[in-house]
Motif scaffolding. Structure first.
Motif, PDB file in Angstrom:
ATOM      1  N   VAL A   1       0.825  -1.197   0.000  1.00 41.69           N
ATOM      2  CA  VAL A   1       0.000   0.000   0.000  1.00 41.69           C
ATOM      3  C   VAL A   1       0.868   1.260   0.000  1.00 41.69           C
ATOM      4  O   VAL A   1       0.570   2.239  -0.694  1.00 41.69           O
ATOM      5  N   ARG A   2       1.961   1.239   0.748  1.00 41.99           N
ATOM      6  CA  ARG A   2       2.864   2.390   0.730  1.00 41.99           C
ATOM      7  C   ARG A   2       3.445   2.612  -0.669  1.00 41.99           C
ATOM      8  O   ARG A   2       3.560   3.751  -1.133  1.00 41.99           O
ATOM      9  N   ALA A   3       3.825   1.523  -1.328  1.00 42.35           N
ATOM     10  CA  ALA A   3       4.372   1.635  -2.680  1.00 42.35           C
ATOM     11  C   ALA A   3       3.331   2.208  -3.639  1.00 42.35           C
ATOM     12  O   ALA A   3       3.653   3.046  -4.498  1.00 42.35           O
ATOM     13  N   ALA A   4       2.083   1.764  -3.493  1.00 37.91           N
ATOM     14  CA  ALA A   4       1.015   2.278  -4.355  1.00 37.91           C
ATOM     15  C   ALA A   4       0.777   3.757  -4.099  1.00 37.91           C
ATOM     16  O   ALA A   4       0.590   4.538  -5.035  1.00 37.91           O
ATOM     17  N   GLU A   5       0.780   4.150  -2.840  1.00 38.30           N
ATOM     18  CA  GLU A   5       0.592   5.570  -2.524  1.00 38.30           C
ATOM     19  C   GLU A   5       1.698   6.427  -3.137  1.00 38.30           C
ATOM     20  O   GLU A   5       1.428   7.495  -3.682  1.00 38.30           O
ATOM     21  N   ARG A   6       2.948   5.967  -3.012  1.00 40.02           N
ATOM     22  CA  ARG A   6       4.057   6.727  -3.588  1.00 40.02           C
ATOM     23  C   ARG A   6       3.905   6.859  -5.102  1.00 40.02           C
ATOM     24  O   ARG A   6       4.207   7.905  -5.675  1.00 40.02           O
ATOM     25  N   GLU A   7       3.439   5.787  -5.742  1.00 32.95           N
ATOM     26  CA  GLU A   7       3.288   5.802  -7.195  1.00 32.95           C
ATOM     27  C   GLU A   7       2.180   6.758  -7.634  1.00 32.95           C
ATOM     28  O   GLU A   7       2.286   7.437  -8.649  1.00 32.95           O
ATOM     29  N   VAL A   8       1.113   6.820  -6.850  1.00 31.08           N
ATOM     30  CA  VAL A   8      -0.051   7.634  -7.207  1.00 31.08           C
ATOM     31  C   VAL A   8       0.166   9.110  -6.889  1.00 31.08           C
ATOM     32  O   VAL A   8      -0.319   9.992  -7.606  1.00 31.08           O
ATOM     33  N   ALA A   9       0.897   9.399  -5.832  1.00 33.78           N
ATOM     34  CA  ALA A   9       1.051  10.785  -5.364  1.00 33.78           C
ATOM     35  C   ALA A   9       1.569  11.692  -6.465  1.00 33.78           C
ATOM     36  O   ALA A   9       2.585  11.426  -7.098  1.00 33.78           O
ATOM     37  N   GLY A  10       0.841  12.775  -6.709  1.00 36.39           N
ATOM     38  CA  GLY A  10       1.283  13.789  -7.659  1.00 36.39           C
ATOM     39  C   GLY A  10       1.107  13.439  -9.116  1.00 36.39           C
ATOM     40  O   GLY A  10       1.547  14.198  -9.997  1.00 36.39           O
ATOM     41  N   MET A  11       0.489  12.309  -9.428  1.00 43.04           N
ATOM     42  CA  MET A  11       0.268  11.962 -10.836  1.00 43.04           C
ATOM     43  C   MET A  11      -0.543  13.049 -11.529  1.00 43.04           C
ATOM     44  O   MET A  11      -1.466  13.613 -10.955  1.00 43.04           O
TER      45      MET A  11
END
Length: 198
Positions: free
Chosen positions: A133-143
């Motif tokens: 979930v942390r990895a997904a959040e990092r990937e989504v942030a600021g897209m």
């Protein structure tokens, strides 16, 4: 007779607009199912009969399940859609066996060691879910995506990215189980120690 210590529930991704913060919210629930027995084989037989389902025909000794929900706040300016904030909520449920009767001292010690290993195994699955979930959040942030005034393309892009990360971490879950459950692996060692009498 086979015994399993984990059955992973596929994570559910829900995307919708709303207020959000920058950290993963995690809730943990622990459930027990009662068993009884006066020796190691009887306890293992009880877990095989009463444990959580693992597929259609088998049962697990213990289980880690999780679901993931998302809140995403979108910002739009000049035809560009951007993820302003994204918050994931991870709900983990552990299911463990619990002995309902009093055990002889030696068996009680072996049961305690057995459960320590089982909990460690399941909590590793929980750790992998948190990392996912942390990895997904990092990937989504600021897209952001240009020429997307209604954010429809951006929403699809977010879902694709999150799904790819989920698939990667599900593969890691399976790989971990494969290592733990192999012949001579930790799970076999835990079961053998519980069966061993002195």
């Amino acid at each position: 007779m086979q015994f399993f210590t984990k059955a992973c529930i596929a994570a559910v991704c829900v995307l919708f607009a709303g207020s959000a913060s920058a950290e993963v919210k995690v809730s943990v629930k622990r459930k027990n199912y009662d068993i009884s027995g006066s020796n190691g084989p009887a306890l293992l037989d009880a877990m095989d009969r009463r444990g959580p389902k693992h597929g259609f025909l088998t049962r697990a000794i213990a289980q880690t399940g999780y679901t993931v929900g998302w809140e995403i706040e979108w910002a739009m300016a000049n035809g560009t859609c951007r993820v302003k904030n994204a918050t994931a909520e991870l709900a983990i449920t552990y299911t463990f066996p619990r002995v309902a009767n009093r055990l002889p001292p030696d068996l009680d010690r072996r049961w305690t060691r057995f459960m320590k290993g089982v909990r460690k195994h399941e909590e590793t699955h929980g750790t992998l879910a948190r990392q996912m979930v942390r990895a997904a959040e990092r990937e989504v942030a600021g897209m952001s995506m240009r020429n997307d005034p209604d954010c429809s393309k951006s929403r699809r892009a977010v879902k694709r990215k999150v799904a790819a990360i989920y698939a990667d971490y599900e593969a890691r879950q399976v790989q971990f189980d494969g290592k733990e459950h192999r012949d001579g692996g930790r799970v076999e060692g835990l079961v053998d120690a519980l069966l061993r009498s002195r």
